[in-house]
Design a protein around this motif. Structure first.
Motif, mmCIF file in Angstrom:
data_model
loop_
_atom_site.group_PDB
_atom_site.id
_atom_site.type_symbol
_atom_site.label_atom_id
_atom_site.label_comp_id
_atom_site.label_asym_id
_atom_site.label_seq_id
_atom_site.Cartn_x
_atom_site.Cartn_y
_atom_site.Cartn_z
ATOM 1 N N ASP A 92 39.971 48.705 39.877
ATOM 2 C CA ASP A 92 41.151 47.842 39.957
ATOM 3 C C ASP A 92 40.755 46.431 40.367
ATOM 4 N N MET A 93 41.436 45.438 39.796
ATOM 5 C CA MET A 93 41.245 44.038 40.164
ATOM 6 C C MET A 93 42.325 43.637 41.167
ATOM 7 N N LEU A 94 41.959 42.785 42.107
ATOM 8 C CA LEU A 94 42.923 42.321 43.096
ATOM 9 C C LEU A 94 42.587 40.900 43.513
ATOM 10 N N VAL A 95 43.570 40.231 44.103
ATOM 11 C CA VAL A 95 43.369 38.915 44.706
ATOM 12 C C VAL A 95 43.638 39.052 46.190
ATOM 13 N N ALA A 96 42.754 38.492 47.006
ATOM 14 C CA ALA A 96 42.845 38.658 48.452
ATOM 15 C C ALA A 96 42.374 37.384 49.136
ATOM 16 N N GLU A 97 42.499 37.384 50.449
ATOM 17 C CA GLU A 97 42.066 36.247 51.268
ATOM 18 C C GLU A 97 41.015 36.715 52.255
ATOM 19 N N VAL A 98 39.980 35.894 52.460
ATOM 20 C CA VAL A 98 38.939 36.213 53.427
ATOM 21 C C VAL A 98 39.524 36.064 54.827
ATOM 22 N N GLN A 99 39.448 37.139 55.604
ATOM 23 C CA GLN A 99 40.087 37.169 56.919
ATOM 24 C C GLN A 99 39.093 37.058 58.059
ATOM 25 N N ALA A 100 37.943 37.720 57.952
ATOM 26 C CA ALA A 100 37.004 37.757 59.074
ATOM 27 C C ALA A 100 35.623 38.145 58.563
ATOM 28 N N PHE A 101 34.646 38.062 59.479
ATOM 29 C CA PHE A 101 33.282 38.497 59.201
ATOM 30 C C PHE A 101 32.861 39.484 60.276
ATOM 31 N N TYR A 102 32.083 40.499 59.866
ATOM 32 C CA TYR A 102 31.611 41.508 60.792
ATOM 33 C C TYR A 102 30.171 41.215 61.202
ATOM 34 N N ASN A 103 29.653 41.997 62.147
ATOM 35 C CA ASN A 103 28.317 41.748 62.700
ATOM 36 C C ASN A 103 27.215 41.848 61.656
ATOM 37 N N ASP A 104 27.416 42.694 60.631
ATOM 38 C CA ASP A 104 26.379 42.855 59.619
ATOM 39 C C ASP A 104 26.506 41.821 58.492
ATOM 40 N N GLY A 105 27.419 40.863 58.643
ATOM 41 C CA GLY A 105 27.581 39.825 57.635
ATOM 42 C C GLY A 105 28.612 40.133 56.578
ATOM 43 N N THR A 106 29.155 41.358 56.601
ATOM 44 C CA THR A 106 30.175 41.729 55.619
ATOM 45 C C THR A 106 31.473 40.976 55.892
ATOM 46 N N MET A 107 32.136 40.548 54.840
ATOM 47 C CA MET A 107 33.413 39.859 55.013
ATOM 48 C C MET A 107 34.565 40.855 54.959
ATOM 49 N N HIS A 123 42.121 40.610 53.393
ATOM 50 C CA HIS A 123 43.472 41.123 53.609
ATOM 51 C C HIS A 123 44.329 40.759 52.401
ATOM 52 N N THR A 124 45.367 41.552 52.165
ATOM 53 C CA THR A 124 46.279 41.325 51.037
ATOM 54 C C THR A 124 47.717 41.272 51.526
ATOM 55 N N ARG A 125 47.952 40.746 52.716
ATOM 56 C CA ARG A 125 49.312 40.619 53.230
ATOM 57 C C ARG A 125 49.960 39.392 52.604
ATOM 58 N N PHE A 167 53.128 38.288 49.322
ATOM 59 C CA PHE A 167 53.530 38.683 47.977
ATOM 60 C C PHE A 167 52.591 38.140 46.906
ATOM 61 N N LYS A 168 51.781 37.127 47.228
ATOM 62 C CA LYS A 168 50.848 36.583 46.233
ATOM 63 C C LYS A 168 49.593 37.432 46.099
ATOM 64 N N PHE A 169 49.281 38.225 47.123
ATOM 65 C CA PHE A 169 48.072 39.035 47.100
ATOM 66 C C PHE A 169 48.442 40.436 46.623
ATOM 67 N N CYS A 170 47.894 40.821 45.483
ATOM 68 C CA CYS A 170 48.331 42.074 44.868
ATOM 69 C C CYS A 170 47.262 42.562 43.900
ATOM 70 N N LYS A 171 47.554 43.706 43.292
ATOM 71 C CA LYS A 171 46.720 44.215 42.211
ATOM 72 C C LYS A 171 46.963 43.371 40.963
ATOM 73 N N LEU A 172 45.893 43.049 40.252
ATOM 74 C CA LEU A 172 46.001 42.145 39.106
ATOM 75 C C LEU A 172 46.122 42.926 37.811
ATOM 76 N N ARG A 173 46.971 42.431 36.935
ATOM 77 C CA ARG A 173 47.173 43.016 35.619
ATOM 78 C C ARG A 173 47.669 41.923 34.686
ATOM 79 N N ASN A 174 48.063 42.291 33.488
ATOM 80 C CA ASN A 174 48.630 41.366 32.498
ATOM 81 C C ASN A 174 47.681 40.250 32.091
ATOM 82 N N GLY A 175 46.375 40.430 32.257
ATOM 83 C CA GLY A 175 45.508 39.305 31.945
ATOM 84 C C GLY A 175 44.067 39.672 31.721
ATOM 85 N N SER A 176 43.202 38.658 31.883
ATOM 86 C CA SER A 176 41.778 38.803 31.581
ATOM 87 C C SER A 176 40.965 38.081 32.650
ATOM 88 N N LEU A 177 39.762 38.583 32.891
ATOM 89 C CA LEU A 177 38.870 38.026 33.910
ATOM 90 C C LEU A 177 37.831 37.123 33.253
#
Length: 301
Positions: free
Chosen positions: A145-160, A163-165, A167-177
């Protein structure tokens, strides 16, 4: 053994040209190669992608564009993995569903984490996530699944963390990447754009761009969240498919010419492409023609 990488340009001429670019024509973006002189002025500090020889001369350590922030000079690589910052809008693809989290490919050095507690689920934004939600995680996001999200934080191992809180952050459809180098996508006031041709574009700062028809029933914050997790595309007409394909080819043309990508340059390139068919936009001579026309309009404005 000392290894010194020399510039193909004369050092004396390069110094003069560099100083002139820094002091006179600061708005001009220029590209440097490894070992080329960025500046010899002592008032500048060196940043990422640069090094010194122990004196005031600053050299480029990578091939890229010179970026100046006040007195700090750095070189942004032309090709590099996406380096995230908190608040970035990214487009990603779900690669794994694990315990209370999803793994998301965001074109970075490692996959990002989207926690179950960082998404809005049907039934209320503030409600607690329980075991039933954990068992139904694949109903919200599953592998691929494709989605649009916002970077919220970073963890100790460098992983970002994402969050998808909202109405603009959702599963993506109806289009092309469309995938382009992340350094080409410009930061705008909003990464969500509605083009005059009726197509919406999400400019992910990680280099993933989603071109799609406007989502139905998701224009307000009061929209039903079940629509955000739907796997069914809305009805798309043949003309809308042509418009989506044209915009995708225009973005690919800009990336092939290594031009910065924002909503304005996409519109200019789209308008220049109207005299050609969608298939013709894949030809090199047509790509050069429409991107040159768009670049000239940008300079004129």
């Amino acid at each position: 053994m000392n290894l010194e990488i020399l510039s193909p340009v004369s050092t004396r001429n390069k110094k003069a040209a560099t100083i002139q670019r820094m002091d006179v024509d600061e708005e001009n973006i220029h590209v440097v190669n490894p070992g080329e002189i960025v500046t010899t002025d002592q008032k500048f500090m060196r940043g990422h992608g640069t090094y010194t020889d122990g004196e005031s001369t600053v050299y480029a350590s990578v091939a890229g564009t010179v970026d100046r922030v006040n007195q700090l000079l750095s070189v942004k690589p032309l090709k590099a993995r996406y380096t995230p910052e908190i608040g970035d809008i990214v487009v990603g693809r779900i690669t794994e569903v694990s315990l209370k989290r999803w793994k998301v490919d965001v074109n970075s050095r490692q996959d990002a984490n989207l926690l179950l507690s960082s998404v809005s689920l049907p039934g209320g934004v503030q409600r607690r996530k329980n075991e039933a939600d954990e068992l139904q995680m694949r109903q919200f996001f599953s592998e691929g699944d494709m989605l649009v999200a916002e970077v919220q934080a970073f963890y100790n191992d460098g992983t970002m963390g994402l969050h998808t809180r909202g109405f603009k952050f959702c599963k993506l459809r109806n289009g092309s990447l469309v995938s382009v180098p992340a350094v080409l996508v410009q930061r705008c006031k909003s990464q969500f754009h509605s083009l005059p041709c009726g197509v919406d574009v999400i400019l992910g700062l990680n280099g993933y761009i989603w071109v799609h028809k406007k989502f139905e029933g998701m224009q307000t914050e009061d929209a039903d969240l079940t629509v955000s997790y739907s796997n069914e595309n809305d009805k798309i007409t043949e003309d809308e498919r042509q418009e989506i394909a044209r915009v995708c080819n225009c973005i690919s043309a800009l990336a092939k010419q290594y031009m910065h990508i924002n909503d304005t340059i996409i519109v200019y390139t789209y308008e220049a492409s109207l005299e050609y068919t969608v298939k013709d936009l894949l030809k090199l001579d047509v790509i050069a023609s429409i991107t040159t026309a768009a670049s000239m309009r940008m300079r004129a404005n």
